[in-house]
Scaffold this motif. Structure first.
Motif, short mmCIF file in Angstrom:
data_model
loop_
_atom_site.label_atom_id
_atom_site.label_comp_id
_atom_site.label_asym_id
_atom_site.label_seq_id
_atom_site.Cartn_x
_atom_site.Cartn_y
_atom_site.Cartn_z
N LYS A 19 27.32 -47.13 5.86
CA LYS A 19 27.51 -48.13 6.92
C LYS A 19 28.81 -47.89 7.68
O LYS A 19 28.86 -48.04 8.91
CB LYS A 19 27.49 -49.53 6.32
CG LYS A 19 26.11 -49.95 5.81
CD LYS A 19 26.14 -51.35 5.21
CE LYS A 19 24.76 -51.80 4.77
NZ LYS A 19 24.77 -53.16 4.16
N MET A 20 29.87 -47.50 6.98
CA MET A 20 31.14 -47.26 7.66
C MET A 20 31.06 -46.03 8.56
O MET A 20 31.58 -46.03 9.68
CB MET A 20 32.27 -47.10 6.64
CG MET A 20 33.64 -46.99 7.27
SD MET A 20 35.01 -47.14 6.08
CE MET A 20 34.89 -48.89 5.65
N VAL B 299 24.10 -40.01 9.96
CA VAL B 299 24.09 -39.99 8.50
C VAL B 299 22.71 -39.65 7.98
O VAL B 299 21.70 -40.23 8.41
CB VAL B 299 24.54 -41.35 7.91
CG1 VAL B 299 24.50 -41.29 6.38
CG2 VAL B 299 25.93 -41.71 8.39
N ALA B 300 22.66 -38.70 7.06
CA ALA B 300 21.46 -38.39 6.30
C ALA B 300 21.70 -38.89 4.88
O ALA B 300 22.58 -38.39 4.18
CB ALA B 300 21.20 -36.89 6.30
N VAL C 85 19.56 -44.22 10.56
CA VAL C 85 19.94 -43.22 9.56
C VAL C 85 18.71 -42.45 9.12
O VAL C 85 17.61 -43.00 9.02
CB VAL C 85 20.63 -43.92 8.36
CG1 VAL C 85 19.75 -44.97 7.76
CG2 VAL C 85 21.07 -42.91 7.31
N HIS C 86 18.88 -41.15 8.87
CA HIS C 86 17.80 -40.33 8.33
C HIS C 86 17.82 -40.47 6.82
O HIS C 86 18.85 -40.23 6.18
CB HIS C 86 18.00 -38.86 8.71
CG HIS C 86 17.03 -37.93 8.06
ND1 HIS C 86 15.69 -37.91 8.38
CD2 HIS C 86 17.20 -37.00 7.08
CE1 HIS C 86 15.07 -37.00 7.64
NE2 HIS C 86 15.96 -36.44 6.84
N ILE C 87 16.72 -40.91 6.24
CA ILE C 87 16.69 -41.14 4.79
C ILE C 87 15.66 -40.24 4.12
O ILE C 87 14.71 -39.76 4.75
CB ILE C 87 16.40 -42.62 4.46
CG1 ILE C 87 15.00 -43.02 4.93
CG2 ILE C 87 17.45 -43.52 5.06
CD1 ILE C 87 14.60 -44.42 4.49
N ASP D 131 33.74 -51.24 0.00
CA ASP D 131 34.35 -50.98 1.32
C ASP D 131 35.74 -50.38 1.19
O ASP D 131 36.16 -49.56 2.02
CB ASP D 131 34.42 -52.27 2.13
CG ASP D 131 33.08 -52.67 2.71
OD1 ASP D 131 32.19 -51.80 2.82
OD2 ASP D 131 32.91 -53.85 3.05
N GLU D 132 36.47 -50.78 0.14
CA GLU D 132 37.82 -50.24 -0.07
C GLU D 132 37.78 -48.78 -0.49
O GLU D 132 38.76 -48.05 -0.34
CB GLU D 132 38.55 -51.07 -1.12
CG GLU D 132 38.95 -52.45 -0.60
CD GLU D 132 39.53 -53.35 -1.67
OE1 GLU D 132 40.52 -54.04 -1.39
OE2 GLU D 132 38.97 -53.38 -2.80
#
Length: 256
Positions: free
Chosen positions: A25-26, A34-35, A53-55, A224-225
């Motif tokens: 997400k970031m 993002v894959a 996003v490619h998953i 997230d950190e």
């Protein structure tokens, strides 16, 4: 700050929850392609529903499946600039409680989940002008935990391997670094809380856990950190950083 990730493509393993999901997400928020992969296709789809996003469902220990997923990602986005090796788990068991098969499984997962993905992505990483690999590891790599005997040893092996990879791949312009985690509030700790039978809520239980483990900041970290230092190391702005290990553990590390 603009991390310079717009339009760059990053492969993230173990992306269906926790650190992998937060990182995905970031990176998307930073404009990256993002894959994302994980073993459970349904869980991955649910976690990333609606995101660009490619998953793909992929067991990182299946070399053929990894190569297929990475090649498809490179085809979709026109190349690969970064890899986040995040797939993994911890084995909560002391030395006397760990069977030989479990030792082999831990070492295989920690090492080949990384080697398979890097080998598959290497041709495209070589072609990138800002190639970066981030291996998600743990502070256990340098500070063994008796309750995680096999995992501690396997993490140490991965830390050593990452340093070797940094040296070997530098000539190809590929940086390789580690992000080493302390206790992070992800699905694993939530499951352990539920299995504990504690009468306390998760906040109180996790605070007690932090105190027991001697975390100076007095709490668990968040996904997230962790995602921020990962994204930072993937950034072209970190172009002179390789072979390094960044600790994200609230001060739990006691080595120099």
């Amino acid at each position: 700050m603009d991390l310079g990730l717009t339009g760059r493509t990053v492969v993230v393993t173990g992306a269906s929850s926790g650190v992998g999901l937060a990182t995905t997400k970031m990176l998307l928020a930073e404009g990256a392609n993002v894959a994302a992969c994980a073993r459970d296709a349904d869980r991955l789809k649910a976690a990333l529903d609606g995101l660009p996003v490619h998953i793909g469902a992929c067991d990182v220990l299946d070399e053929a499946a990894v190569h297929e997923f990475v090649a498809r990602a490179a085809e979709v986005f026109g190349g690969i600039d970064g890899v986040v090796n995040n797939a993994g788990r911890s084995l909560m068991a002391r030395l006397s409680e760990t069977a030989d098969r479990q030792w082999r499984d831990e070492l295989e997962l920690k090492i080949f989940s990384v080697l398979n993905v890097i080998r598959a992505a290497q041709p495209w990483l070589r072609a990138s002008d800002a190639a970066s690999v981030v291996n998600i590891n743990a502070i256990l790599a340098r500070q063994p935990e008796a309750r995680l005997a096999a995992t501690s040893a396997a993490r140490a092996a991965l830390l050593n391997l990452t340093k070797t990879l940094a040296g070997e791949l530098a000539a190809d312009g590929i940086r390789v670094n580690s992000v080493c985690l302390g206790l992070i509030d992800t699905g694993q700790w939530r499951r352990r809380y539920e299995q504990s039978g504690s009468a306390s809520d998760f906040a109180a239980w996790s605070a007690e856990l932090a105190a027991d483990r001697g975390i100076p900041l007095g709490r668990l970290g968040t996904a997230d950190e962790v995602a921020f230092p990962i994204a930072s190391l993937l950034s072209p702005r970190a172009s002179y950083i390789t072979g390094s290990a960044v600790d994200v553990g609230g001060g739990i590390a006691r080595y120099l």
